[in-house]
Design a protein around this motif. Structure first.
Motif, mmCIF file in Angstrom:
data_model
loop_
_atom_site.group_PDB
_atom_site.id
_atom_site.type_symbol
_atom_site.label_atom_id
_atom_site.label_comp_id
_atom_site.label_asym_id
_atom_site.label_seq_id
_atom_site.Cartn_x
_atom_site.Cartn_y
_atom_site.Cartn_z
ATOM 1 N N ARG A 116 0.842 -1.189 0.000
ATOM 2 C CA ARG A 116 0.000 0.000 0.000
ATOM 3 C C ARG A 116 0.883 1.247 0.000
ATOM 4 N NH1 ARG A 116 -4.205 -0.907 4.431
ATOM 5 N NH2 ARG A 116 -2.511 -0.240 5.765
ATOM 6 N N PRO A 117 0.625 2.208 -0.866
ATOM 7 C CA PRO A 117 1.400 3.451 -0.829
ATOM 8 C C PRO A 117 1.385 4.043 0.577
ATOM 9 C CG PRO A 117 0.034 3.389 -2.789
ATOM 10 C CD PRO A 117 -0.377 2.213 -1.944
ATOM 11 N N GLY A 118 2.512 4.574 0.989
ATOM 12 C CA GLY A 118 2.636 5.077 2.342
ATOM 13 C C GLY A 118 3.385 4.114 3.248
ATOM 14 N N PRO A 125 6.394 2.575 4.931
ATOM 15 C CA PRO A 125 7.696 3.216 5.143
ATOM 16 C C PRO A 125 8.741 2.750 4.124
ATOM 17 C CG PRO A 125 6.751 2.554 7.237
ATOM 18 C CD PRO A 125 5.846 1.992 6.170
ATOM 19 N N PRO A 166 -2.613 0.801 -4.676
ATOM 20 C CA PRO A 166 -3.309 1.783 -3.832
ATOM 21 C C PRO A 166 -4.533 1.278 -3.077
ATOM 22 C CG PRO A 166 -2.710 2.757 -5.942
ATOM 23 C CD PRO A 166 -2.431 1.285 -6.048
#
Length: 200
Positions: free
Chosen positions: A121-123, A125, A148
């Protein structure tokens, strides 16, 4: 009168019996190995890995191998998709690390060839993204990309199998790759090279 000479005959009989026993053992071992291979192949090569969703059992109708025209709309019952209708061209999957989402229809075709698709998932780390990338680079039949809309931070897909993971340090990631890379192929021997590298 000397006793009859039976030595060569006894030796011949012993040799025949020993040979028959050895042949029987080879046949039994060979049959056992063949049965194991068939079961392994039917199972996608995997053993028990907690958390894996087996769509081959729970939703086999979703795993059609139908080719759809490039660019046509394909809806999948799982996010990200882990099999089903797909586009004619596969996503290049020889250790490819994509920094943008890839097209579902191409990625699913790669799964058909036996690839494991790691999505995140984007985000997530950067350190975790890099930990995933280290598992992918240089490995045939593995590729990764952001996704996404997926509900879990990390997801792994092989044809008919899916595993949601929360952390890139989870040992289940390596185990999933070990169990399903190539063994889950619906087209054994199909290449992972020469495909598209396009992203969305």
């Amino acid at each position: 009168m000397p006793p009859p000479r039976s030595g060569p005959r006894v030796g011949l009989i012993v040799g025949i019996v020993a040979g028959a026993v050895a042949l029987l053992l080879l046949l039994v071992c060979g049959a056992g190995a063949f049965i194991w291979y068939l079961q392994r192949d039917a199972d996608g090569g995997g053993g028990d890995l907690a958390g894996v969703v087996n769509y081959r059992e729970t939703n086999p109708d979703a795993l059609s191998q139908e080719h759809r025209p490039d660019g046509s709309t394909i809806s999948y019952p799982m996010i990200p998709p882990a099999g089903g209708p797909h586009y004619p061209e596969w996503q290049n999957c020889n250790g490819d690390v994509y920094d943008a989402p890839v097209v579902d229809g191409n990625a699913v075709h790669s799964l058909e060839h036996g690839a494991v698709w790691i999505t995140y998932r984007p985000g997530l780390p950067a350190s975790q993204v890099e930990a995933l990338a280290e598992r992918v680079r240089g490995q045939s039949y593995v590729f990764m990309s952001p996704y996404p809309r997926q509900p879990s931070p990390i997801s792994l897909q092989a044809w008919g199998y899916q595993l949601a993971v929360d952390d890139a340090d989870d040992d289940a990631i390596d185990e999933f790759i070990r169990q399903y890379r190539e063994t889950a192929s619906i087209e054994p021997g199909a290449t992972c090279g020469g495909g598209t590298t396009r992203t969305r």
